[in-house]
Design a protein around this motif. Structure first.
Motif, PDB file in Angstrom:
ATOM      1  N   ARG A   1      -5.265  -5.223   2.921  1.00  0.00           N
ATOM      2  CA  ARG A   1      -4.975  -3.785   2.768  1.00  0.00           C
ATOM      3  C   ARG A   1      -6.235  -2.955   2.523  1.00  0.00           C
ATOM      4  N   GLY A   2      -7.309  -3.635   2.100  1.00  0.00           N
ATOM      5  CA  GLY A   2      -8.566  -2.930   1.842  1.00  0.00           C
ATOM      6  C   GLY A   2      -9.252  -2.451   3.112  1.00  0.00           C
ATOM      7  N   THR A   3      -8.845  -2.967   4.272  1.00  0.00           N
ATOM      8  CA  THR A   3      -9.484  -2.540   5.537  1.00  0.00           C
ATOM      9  C   THR A   3      -8.478  -2.078   6.595  1.00  0.00           C
ATOM     10  N   CYS A   4      -7.291  -2.720   6.671  1.00  0.00           N
ATOM     11  CA  CYS A   4      -6.437  -2.468   7.836  1.00  0.00           C
ATOM     12  C   CYS A   4      -5.861  -1.056   7.883  1.00  0.00           C
ATOM     13  N   VAL A   5      -5.824  -0.355   6.746  1.00  0.00           N
ATOM     14  CA  VAL A   5      -5.281   1.007   6.749  1.00  0.00           C
ATOM     15  C   VAL A   5      -6.326   2.037   7.183  1.00  0.00           C
ATOM     16  N   LEU A   6      -7.580   1.584   7.345  1.00  0.00           N
ATOM     17  CA  LEU A   6      -8.681   2.541   7.492  1.00  0.00           C
ATOM     18  C   LEU A   6      -9.065   2.859   8.930  1.00  0.00           C
ATOM     19  N   PHE A   7      -8.680   2.001   9.875  1.00  0.00           N
ATOM     20  CA  PHE A   7      -9.266   2.114  11.216  1.00  0.00           C
ATOM     21  C   PHE A   7      -8.234   2.434  12.301  1.00  0.00           C
ATOM     22  N   GLY A   8      -8.736   2.954  13.437  1.00  0.00           N
ATOM     23  CA  GLY A   8      -7.887   3.248  14.582  1.00  0.00           C
ATOM     24  C   GLY A   8      -8.668   3.081  15.879  1.00  0.00           C
TER      25      GLY A   8
ATOM     26  N   GLU B   1      -5.237   9.882  -0.684  1.00  0.00           N
ATOM     27  CA  GLU B   1      -6.131  10.248  -1.802  1.00  0.00           C
ATOM     28  C   GLU B   1      -7.493   9.597  -1.684  1.00  0.00           C
ATOM     29  N   ARG B   2      -7.541   8.337  -1.263  1.00  0.00           N
ATOM     30  CA  ARG B   2      -8.823   7.619  -1.223  1.00  0.00           C
ATOM     31  C   ARG B   2      -9.621   7.880   0.036  1.00  0.00           C
ATOM     32  N   THR B   3      -8.938   8.297   1.136  1.00  0.00           N
ATOM     33  CA  THR B   3      -9.653   8.381   2.416  1.00  0.00           C
ATOM     34  C   THR B   3      -9.433   9.681   3.188  1.00  0.00           C
ATOM     35  N   GLY B   4      -8.326  10.362   2.978  1.00  0.00           N
ATOM     36  CA  GLY B   4      -7.990  11.544   3.781  1.00  0.00           C
ATOM     37  C   GLY B   4      -7.268  11.198   5.079  1.00  0.00           C
TER      38      GLY B   4
ATOM     39  N   ASP C   1     -17.206  -4.596   2.047  1.00  0.00           N
ATOM     40  CA  ASP C   1     -17.304  -4.262   0.623  1.00  0.00           C
ATOM     41  C   ASP C   1     -17.308  -2.736   0.562  1.00  0.00           C
ATOM     42  N   GLY C   2     -16.088  -2.160   0.463  1.00  0.00           N
ATOM     43  CA  GLY C   2     -15.906  -0.707   0.569  1.00  0.00           C
ATOM     44  C   GLY C   2     -16.781   0.110  -0.360  1.00  0.00           C
ATOM     45  N   PRO C   3     -16.753  -0.184  -1.668  1.00  0.00           N
ATOM     46  CA  PRO C   3     -17.567   0.624  -2.588  1.00  0.00           C
ATOM     47  C   PRO C   3     -19.073   0.559  -2.272  1.00  0.00           C
ATOM     48  N   ALA C   4     -19.571  -0.628  -1.855  1.00  0.00           N
ATOM     49  CA  ALA C   4     -21.007  -0.744  -1.526  1.00  0.00           C
ATOM     50  C   ALA C   4     -21.346   0.102  -0.309  1.00  0.00           C
ATOM     51  N   VAL C   5     -20.450   0.065   0.710  1.00  0.00           N
ATOM     52  CA  VAL C   5     -20.680   0.863   1.922  1.00  0.00           C
ATOM     53  C   VAL C   5     -20.626   2.351   1.571  1.00  0.00           C
ATOM     54  N   PHE C   6     -19.667   2.714   0.747  1.00  0.00           N
ATOM     55  CA  PHE C   6     -19.491   4.112   0.337  1.00  0.00           C
ATOM     56  C   PHE C   6     -20.795   4.647  -0.261  1.00  0.00           C
TER      57      PHE C   6
ATOM     58  N   THR D   1       0.869  -1.176   0.000  1.00  0.00           N
ATOM     59  CA  THR D   1       0.000   0.000   0.000  1.00  0.00           C
ATOM     60  C   THR D   1       0.905   1.225   0.000  1.00  0.00           C
ATOM     61  N   SER D   2       0.315   2.423   0.031  1.00  0.00           N
ATOM     62  CA  SER D   2       1.143   3.630   0.012  1.00  0.00           C
ATOM     63  C   SER D   2       0.428   4.762   0.732  1.00  0.00           C
ATOM     64  N   ASP D   3       1.246   5.702   1.223  1.00  0.00           N
ATOM     65  CA  ASP D   3       0.688   6.909   1.854  1.00  0.00           C
ATOM     66  C   ASP D   3      -0.206   7.622   0.840  1.00  0.00           C
TER      67      ASP D   3
HETATM   68  O1  UT7 Z   1     -17.149   2.871   9.212  1.00  0.00           O
HETATM   69  C1  UT7 Z   1     -18.106   2.259   8.442  1.00  0.00           C
HETATM   70  C2  UT7 Z   1     -18.230   2.897   7.184  1.00  0.00           C
HETATM   71  N1  UT7 Z   1     -17.129   2.533   6.324  1.00  0.00           N
HETATM   72  C3  UT7 Z   1     -16.913   3.310   5.329  1.00  0.00           C
HETATM   73  O2  UT7 Z   1     -17.568   4.316   5.202  1.00  0.00           O
HETATM   74  C4  UT7 Z   1     -15.917   2.910   4.279  1.00  0.00           C
HETATM   75  C5  UT7 Z   1     -16.555   3.088   2.947  1.00  0.00           C
HETATM   76  N2  UT7 Z   1     -15.703   2.795   1.807  1.00  0.00           N
HETATM   77  C6  UT7 Z   1     -14.620   3.540   1.532  1.00  0.00           C
HETATM   78  O3  UT7 Z   1     -14.251   4.448   2.234  1.00  0.00           O
HETATM   79  C7  UT7 Z   1     -13.890   3.220   0.249  1.00  0.00           C
HETATM   80  O4  UT7 Z   1     -14.657   2.343  -0.523  1.00  0.00           O
HETATM   81  C8  UT7 Z   1     -12.487   2.610   0.494  1.00  0.00           C
HETATM   82  C9  UT7 Z   1     -11.557   3.658   1.050  1.00  0.00           C
HETATM   83  C10 UT7 Z   1     -12.579   1.437   1.425  1.00  0.00           C
HETATM   84  C11 UT7 Z   1     -11.890   2.131  -0.839  1.00  0.00           C
HETATM   85  O5  UT7 Z   1     -11.842   3.189  -1.756  1.00  0.00           O
HETATM   86  P1  UT7 Z   1     -12.408   2.988  -3.229  1.00  0.00           P
HETATM   87  O6  UT7 Z   1     -12.141   4.224  -3.956  1.00  0.00           O
HETATM   88  O7  UT7 Z   1     -13.833   2.533  -3.098  1.00  0.00           O
HETATM   89  O8  UT7 Z   1     -11.474   1.868  -3.782  1.00  0.00           O
HETATM   90  P2  UT7 Z   1     -11.802   0.352  -4.224  1.00  0.00           P
HETATM   91  O9  UT7 Z   1     -12.203  -0.468  -3.065  1.00  0.00           O
HETATM   92  O10 UT7 Z   1     -12.728   0.412  -5.404  1.00  0.00           O
HETATM   93  O11 UT7 Z   1     -10.378  -0.116  -4.713  1.00  0.00           O
HETATM   94  C12 UT7 Z   1      -9.690   0.559  -5.768  1.00  0.00           C
HETATM   95  C13 UT7 Z   1      -8.333  -0.090  -5.956  1.00  0.00           C
HETATM   96  C14 UT7 Z   1      -8.400  -1.595  -6.083  1.00  0.00           C
HETATM   97  O12 UT7 Z   1      -7.461  -2.005  -7.043  1.00  0.00           O
HETATM   98  P3  UT7 Z   1      -7.911  -2.322  -8.556  1.00  0.00           P
HETATM   99  O13 UT7 Z   1      -8.909  -3.426  -8.436  1.00  0.00           O
HETATM  100  O14 UT7 Z   1      -8.514  -1.046  -9.071  1.00  0.00           O
HETATM  101  O15 UT7 Z   1      -6.631  -2.710  -9.225  1.00  0.00           O
HETATM  102  C15 UT7 Z   1      -7.944  -2.090  -4.731  1.00  0.00           C
HETATM  103  O16 UT7 Z   1      -7.373  -3.361  -4.777  1.00  0.00           O
HETATM  104  O17 UT7 Z   1      -7.491   0.181  -4.845  1.00  0.00           O
HETATM  105  C16 UT7 Z   1      -6.928  -1.049  -4.366  1.00  0.00           C
HETATM  106  N3  UT7 Z   1      -6.692  -0.928  -2.934  1.00  0.00           N
HETATM  107  C17 UT7 Z   1      -5.538  -0.459  -2.424  1.00  0.00           C
HETATM  108  N4  UT7 Z   1      -4.408  -0.048  -3.012  1.00  0.00           N
HETATM  109  C18 UT7 Z   1      -3.409   0.398  -2.210  1.00  0.00           C
HETATM  110  C19 UT7 Z   1      -7.548  -1.223  -1.910  1.00  0.00           C
HETATM  111  N5  UT7 Z   1      -6.948  -0.940  -0.731  1.00  0.00           N
HETATM  112  C20 UT7 Z   1      -5.706  -0.465  -1.029  1.00  0.00           C
HETATM  113  C21 UT7 Z   1      -4.643  -0.003  -0.253  1.00  0.00           C
HETATM  114  N6  UT7 Z   1      -3.530   0.425  -0.866  1.00  0.00           N
HETATM  115  N7  UT7 Z   1      -4.714   0.050   1.103  1.00  0.00           N
END
Ligand code: UT7
Length: 326
Positions: free
Chosen positions: A159-166, A43-46, A217-222, A36-38
């Motif tokens: 990596r789809g979840t562990c970077v998001l929480f504290g 960019e995706r979460t702030g 399922d991040g996108p569905a929750v979003f 993953t990266s900073d």
């Molecule tokens: O507290 C309860 C409420 N929870 C929320 O509100 C969370 C809601 N969801 C979100 O905030 C966003 O959906 C996320 C931040 C979880 C994800 O952002 P996204 O813009 O929806 O990205 P995505 O899940 O569609 O993933 C985009 C890409 C994927 O790669 P490909 O398939 O496009 O090649 C992921 O594999 O980003 C990839 N990805 C990562 N890359 C680098 C997912 N996690 C990471 C990561 N680092 N940590």
């Protein structure tokens, strides 16, 4: 004794001392082969950093510290409190409740104490419940707390979840009053979406069964989050006879700055009225709203007489709004 209204008379919060910036987390994750990266996280979460509780530090300890600070701000003693509600999905134990452990730590036995489990909407649920209990005479001065150690239920290989929480905690003291404080509250759930965000583990016969890590399922929750944050804001404002222009501060659940911005835009609240603290503590689930509230009260942004719209959304699927006059 019954009161016509309840008011927030003190706020407090507590973050465990260990702050982990994105760069440090990225290095730790790389060492276990998780890429993953900073840049991606920001960019995706702030999110820029999260606080993690040391091993052995439980939810009740964070909750107790936040409560002490809220009591101090309110100028009250633990003995003044006759109700403790803790919103959490990461309690110390299956039972007793975290609220009972906080009550024990504060040394104030006798009042009601229980936990509320509505995941990231938990604080709005707890606040609405405490308001109702005060207005119906079941309590007069409540501690309403959101506290979590979400780091304990994260899969550090996902990596789809562990970077998001504290981890962290926030608390308010809610007191019966003749002047309005809580103006309106609206709560909802739709269990049909239970699978998009859950920790589907259990304790059975002395062992953990199921999958005891958070999955999402991040996108569905979003998508769902932006939509329900808009609808429930309108409901709460309508119930109070107010409009979006009457909102001085908007405090949505601190999960992702993009969700907050999209919701504010949809509701029609300018971005400079949105309190954002997710950059500093990541998503702390039920603790996120009271953490943001306390931050903006202590830095002088939120002042007496202002209208604050708080909104939670999360697993269940649950969502809720509480509109308060400070
Ligand atoms: O507290 C309860 C409420 N929870 C929320 O509100 C969370 C809601 N969801 C979100 O905030 C966003 O959906 C996320 C931040 C979880 C994800 O952002 P996204 O813009 O929806 O990205 P995505 O899940 O569609 O993933 C985009 C890409 C994927 O790669 P490909 O398939 O496009 O090649 C992921 O594999 O980003 C990839 N990805 C990562 N890359 C680098 C997912 N996690 C990471 C990561 N680092 N940590």
């Amino acid at each position: 004794m019954t009161f016509r209204h309840s008011r927030i008379v003190g706020t407090g919060s507590f973050l465990p001392p260990r702050a982990v910036a994105n760069d440090e987390l990225v290095r730790d994750l790389a060492a276990r082969g998780v890429e993953t990266s900073d840049q991606w996280i920001v960019e995706r979460t702030g999110i820029r950093q999260r606080h993690l509780a040391e091993r052995g530090v439980g939810c009740s300890q964070l909750a107790t510290e936040a409560s002490r600070r809220a009591l101090e701000a309110a100028g009250l003693q633990p003995a003044d409190i006759d109700l403790i509600i803790v919103a959490t999905s990461t309690p110390d134990y299956v039972f007793p409740s975290t609220a009972c452990l906080v009550q024990k730590e504060l040394g104030t036995p006798g009042g009601a104490a229980f936990d509320v489990q509505a995941v990231c909407s938990g604080f709005t649920y707890a606040l609405a419940l405490a308001d109702s209990m005060i207005r119906t005479g079941l309590a007069s001065r409540a501690l309403v707390i959101g506290a979590e150690v979400f780091s304990r239920i994260l899969d550090w290989n996902d990596r789809g979840t562990c970077v998001l929480f504290g981890d962290g905690a926030g608390a308010v003291v809610l007191r019966g009053d003749e002047r309005p404080g809580v103006l309106a509250a609206r709560l909802h759930a739709d269990g049909r979406h239970e699978s998009i965000l859950r920790t589907a583990g259990n304790v059975c016969g002395g062992t953990v069964t199921g999958h005891p890590y958070l999955t999402m399922d991040g996108p569905a929750v979003f998508k769902l989050a932006v939509s329900v944050l808009d609808s429930v804001a309108r409901e709460a404002l309508d119930a109070a006879g107010l409009s979006t222009t009457d909102v001085d501060w908007f405090i949505p659940h601190q999960a992702n700055v993009r969700i907050m911005q999209a919701a504010a835009k949809k509701i029609g609240i300018p971005l400079d009225k949105v309190v954002v603290t997710v950059d500093r503590h990541a998503n702390t689930s039920a603790a996120s709203i009271p953490l943001a509230l306390d931050t903006a009260v202590r830095d002088g942004r939120i002042r007496a007489g202002q209208n604050v719209l708080m909104e939670g959304v999360g697993g269940g699927f649950t969502w809720g709004a509480v509109l308060v006059r400070m």
